[in-house]
Design a protein around this motif. Structure first.
Motif, PDB file in Angstrom:
ATOM      1  N   ARG A  65      21.695  31.655 -27.452  1.00 26.55           N
ATOM      2  CA  ARG A  65      21.304  31.560 -26.158  1.00 26.55           C
ATOM      3  C   ARG A  65      20.647  33.011 -25.679  1.00 26.55           C
ATOM      4  NH1 ARG A  65      22.564  31.937 -20.882  1.00 26.55           N
ATOM      5  NH2 ARG A  65      22.998  30.049 -19.587  1.00 26.55           N
ATOM      6  N   PHE A  66      21.105  34.064 -26.267  1.00 28.30           N
ATOM      7  CA  PHE A  66      20.510  35.348 -25.973  1.00 28.30           C
ATOM      8  C   PHE A  66      19.042  35.311 -26.404  1.00 28.30           C
ATOM      9  CE2 PHE A  66      18.986  39.680 -27.074  1.00 28.30           C
ATOM     10  CZ  PHE A  66      19.340  40.211 -25.923  1.00 28.30           C
ATOM     11  N   VAL A  67      18.836  35.012 -27.200  1.00 29.00           N
ATOM     12  CA  VAL A  67      17.265  35.110 -28.000  1.00 29.00           C
ATOM     13  C   VAL A  67      16.567  34.031 -27.104  1.00 29.00           C
ATOM     14  CG1 VAL A  67      15.644  34.542 -29.762  1.00 29.00           C
ATOM     15  CG2 VAL A  67      17.966  35.784 -30.137  1.00 29.00           C
ATOM     16  N   ALA A  68      17.140  32.942 -26.678  1.00 31.00           N
ATOM     17  CA  ALA A  68      16.402  31.743 -25.947  1.00 31.00           C
ATOM     18  C   ALA A  68      16.011  32.349 -24.836  1.00 31.00           C
ATOM     19  CB  ALA A  68      17.209  30.590 -25.939  1.00 31.00           C
ATOM     20  N   ASP A  69      16.930  33.163 -24.011  1.00 27.85           N
ATOM     21  CA  ASP A  69      16.906  33.502 -22.707  1.00 27.85           C
ATOM     22  C   ASP A  69      16.074  34.869 -22.504  1.00 27.85           C
ATOM     23  OD1 ASP A  69      17.682  33.241 -19.988  1.00 27.85           O
ATOM     24  OD2 ASP A  69      19.354  34.641 -20.135  1.00 27.85           O
ATOM     25  N   PHE A  70      16.183  35.720 -23.578  1.00 26.61           N
ATOM     26  CA  PHE A  70      15.380  36.892 -23.531  1.00 26.61           C
ATOM     27  C   PHE A  70      13.995  36.797 -23.564  1.00 26.61           C
ATOM     28  CE2 PHE A  70      13.770  40.770 -25.203  1.00 26.61           C
ATOM     29  CZ  PHE A  70      13.924  41.676 -24.222  1.00 26.61           C
ATOM     30  N   LEU A  71      13.600  35.861 -24.672  1.00 29.37           N
ATOM     31  CA  LEU A  71      11.954  35.692 -25.013  1.00 29.37           C
ATOM     32  C   LEU A  71      11.418  34.365 -24.187  1.00 29.37           C
ATOM     33  CD1 LEU A  71      12.011  35.869 -28.838  1.00 29.37           C
ATOM     34  CD2 LEU A  71      11.320  37.483 -27.111  1.00 29.37           C
ATOM     35  N   GLY A  72      10.412  34.826 -23.104  1.00 31.16           N
ATOM     36  CA  GLY A  72       9.885  33.695 -22.413  1.00 31.16           C
ATOM     37  C   GLY A  72      10.703  33.068 -21.528  1.00 31.16           C
ATOM     38  N   THR A  73      10.313  32.017 -20.945  1.00 30.63           N
ATOM     39  CA  THR A  73      11.470  31.285 -20.086  1.00 30.63           C
ATOM     40  C   THR A  73      11.930  30.198 -20.781  1.00 30.63           C
ATOM     41  OG1 THR A  73       9.534  32.027 -18.412  1.00 30.63           O
ATOM     42  CG2 THR A  73      11.160  29.951 -17.714  1.00 30.63           C
ATOM     43  N   ALA A  74      13.191  29.731 -20.296  1.00 32.78           N
ATOM     44  CA  ALA A  74      13.951  29.034 -20.991  1.00 32.78           C
ATOM     45  C   ALA A  74      14.702  28.208 -19.870  1.00 32.78           C
ATOM     46  CB  ALA A  74      14.730  29.362 -22.239  1.00 32.78           C
ATOM     47  N   ASN A  75      14.909  26.736 -20.037  1.00 28.07           N
ATOM     48  CA  ASN A  75      15.745  26.110 -19.434  1.00 28.07           C
ATOM     49  C   ASN A  75      16.848  25.746 -19.967  1.00 28.07           C
ATOM     50  OD1 ASN A  75      13.953  25.215 -16.819  1.00 28.07           O
ATOM     51  ND2 ASN A  75      12.675  24.659 -18.517  1.00 28.07           N
ATOM     52  N   ILE A  76      18.005  26.201 -19.686  1.00 23.81           N
ATOM     53  CA  ILE A  76      19.250  26.407 -20.590  1.00 23.81           C
ATOM     54  C   ILE A  76      20.266  25.454 -19.866  1.00 23.81           C
ATOM     55  CG2 ILE A  76      21.054  27.745 -21.330  1.00 23.81           C
ATOM     56  CD1 ILE A  76      19.101  29.929 -21.915  1.00 23.81           C
ATOM     57  N   PHE A  77      20.933  24.398 -20.631  1.00 20.56           N
ATOM     58  CA  PHE A  77      22.008  23.632 -20.378  1.00 20.56           C
ATOM     59  C   PHE A  77      23.006  23.768 -20.840  1.00 20.56           C
ATOM     60  CE2 PHE A  77      18.990  20.271 -18.416  1.00 20.56           C
ATOM     61  CZ  PHE A  77      17.653  20.729 -18.445  1.00 20.56           C
ATOM     62  N   ASP A  78      24.294  24.550 -20.021  1.00 24.73           N
ATOM     63  CA  ASP A  78      25.274  24.727 -20.992  1.00 24.73           C
ATOM     64  C   ASP A  78      26.307  23.548 -20.618  1.00 24.73           C
ATOM     65  OD1 ASP A  78      24.566  27.379 -21.391  1.00 24.73           O
ATOM     66  OD2 ASP A  78      25.131  27.781 -19.450  1.00 24.73           O
ATOM     67  N   GLY A  79      27.059  23.011 -21.763  1.00 22.31           N
ATOM     68  CA  GLY A  79      27.911  22.196 -21.727  1.00 22.31           C
ATOM     69  C   GLY A  79      28.724  21.943 -22.892  1.00 22.31           C
ATOM     70  N   VAL A  80      29.288  20.912 -23.291  1.00 22.79           N
ATOM     71  CA  VAL A  80      30.142  20.557 -24.345  1.00 22.79           C
ATOM     72  C   VAL A  80      29.589  19.392 -25.177  1.00 22.79           C
ATOM     73  CG1 VAL A  80      32.329  19.941 -24.978  1.00 22.79           C
ATOM     74  CG2 VAL A  80      32.103  21.280 -23.086  1.00 22.79           C
ATOM     75  N   ILE A  81      29.654  19.253 -26.594  1.00 24.25           N
ATOM     76  CA  ILE A  81      29.110  18.312 -27.323  1.00 24.25           C
ATOM     77  C   ILE A  81      30.142  16.860 -26.977  1.00 24.25           C
ATOM     78  CG2 ILE A  81      28.488  17.262 -29.665  1.00 24.25           C
ATOM     79  CD1 ILE A  81      27.594  19.938 -30.399  1.00 24.25           C
TER      80      ILE A  81
END
Ligand code: ATP
Length: 369
Positions: free
Chosen positions: A230-246
């Motif tokens: 999540r850190f890499v996704a968030d740090f590089l560029g713009t990311a839409n991040i959906f936090d949840g449970v499988i």
């Protein structure tokens, strides 16, 4: 040119700060590798251990075939450029560029003169040899700092935020220029920046640092498209991040329950149900499925679509042109803000429009929370 290898390199400063925590990387000869990460993550300390200005508490640094872990800087044959240029103010440009060669005592005056002229040509400033640094612009001074670092033919070039003090336009020009020069002489280069855009555009590979460790090492496209965390996704560029449970996982896919929405993603690692995860969805991967321009309810077409997988109904709140693309912000009916980037001319929408955006599960990446 030489390869550079770090093995288990660790730096603990007196007082107990663990600045670098066991990093490993093999940098190939001629490669341009960027250390990128937020302030305080250990980039500069790592670079200084390659240069020899800091000694690792643990681990090994090798340049070419030589273990240089305990060698002083002058025995390592590296050229270094800093953010503040650090040119000698009382010396002419010629004297600045000649400095490393003079100091080594290994070159004749003729060799030094020829090399200085060659370096000034390389950085495209052949006419400034007799000036002093204060008679040059910031961008020109940085080119001279580069010429000075390269003049003694180092085995590797180490750059610590060299473009950070330049304004945006000059910075972008110098990014291109620096890469041209690096490729022309084929020198192994380690570049430090906290600027993710710079890291993505300039590097053969980047090492994303967090808290003294390498979170991910890879070519820019790979790290951007397939972040390991999540850190890499968030740090590089713009990311839409959906936090949840499988909720369920089968055949390389997972369905993830978030507070506001259920989203489907690829799950190549086969992460188990009930694991806390984040789904990463890049802005360019979304598509508009249809919009009504009256600001009212979604059309029947979009209403049907929104029942389908990974479809988000909402209202466009913001739009800006980025040149060849357009960035939209969408407030979903579930109260989430999504960033969507589309090529200019496609899907023209305006703030206030009701719309639905979708993303294929194949374009979603799953990382453990
Ligand atoms: P920035 O982008 O802000 O320059 P950085 O990623 O280059 O940050 P470092 O300068 O390597 O980070 O610092 C890593 C950590 O080590 C930080 O917590 C910093 O405060 C600490 N640190 C750096 N130099 C020293 C020092 N000489 N003594 C003690 N702690 C230090």
């Amino acid at each position: 040119m030489s390869n550079i290898s770090l093995e288990g390199v660790t730096k603990r400063y007196p007082g107990g700060v663990l600045a670098v925590d066991g990093v490993d990387i093999d940098i190939e000869s001629g490669e341009f590798v960027t250390l990128v990460g937020p302030s305080g993550c250990g980039k500069t300390t790592t670079l200084r251990m390659i240069a020899g200005f800091e000694t690792p508490t643990d681990g090994e640094v090798a340049i070419g075939d030589n273990d240089v872990t305990d060698a002083p800087p002058y025995e390592r044959d590296t050229g270094m450029v800093f953010q503040d240029f650090a040119l000698f103010p009382h010396m002419t440009i010629r004297e600045n560029v000649a400095y490393g060669m003079e100091a080594s005592g290994e070159y004749t005056d003729e060799e030094i003169d020829a090399r200085v002229a060659e370096m000034l040509e390389l950085v495209e400033l052949p006419g400034v040899a007799d000036r002093t640094p204060d008679q040059l612009s910031g961008g020109q001074q940085q080119r001279i700092a580069l010429a000075r670092a390269l003049a003694p033919k180092p085995k590797a070039l180490l750059l610590d935020e060299p473009l950070a003090s330049l304004d945006k336009k000059l910075r972008e020009q110098m990014q291109v220029e620096l890469r041209r020069i690096q490729e022309e002489i084929g020198i192994t280069t380690v570049f430090v920046t906290h600027n993710q855009e710079e890291a993505l555009t300039m590097s053969d590979r980047l090492a994303v640092m967090n808290d003294g460790r390498f979170e991910q090492i890879g070519p820019p496209e790979e790290v951007y498209d397939d972040p390991d965390s999540r850190f890499v996704a968030d740090f590089l560029g713009t990311a839409n991040i959906f936090d949840g449970v499988i909720a369920s996982a089968e055949d390389g896919y997972a369905t993830v329950d978030c507070d506001d929405v259920t989203i489907r993603s690829t799950n190549p690692a086969g992460i188990d149900p009930r694991t806390d995860v984040s789904v990463v969805a890049r802005p360019e991967r979304f598509r508009f499925e249809g919009a009504s321009t009256d600001g009212g309810a979604a059309t029947s077409e979009t209403a049907t679509l929104s029942d389908s997988i990974n479809a988000f109904d909402g209202t466009i709140t913001f739009k800006r042109h980025l040149g060849s693309s357009v960035e939209f912000r969408l407030e979903t009916d579930g109260g989430r803000e999504l960033v969507v980037v589309r090529r200019s001319g496609l899907d023209e929408h305006a703030p206030g429009d009701r719309t639905t955006v979708t993303i294929d599960p194949e374009d979603c990446r799953l990382v453990e929370a």
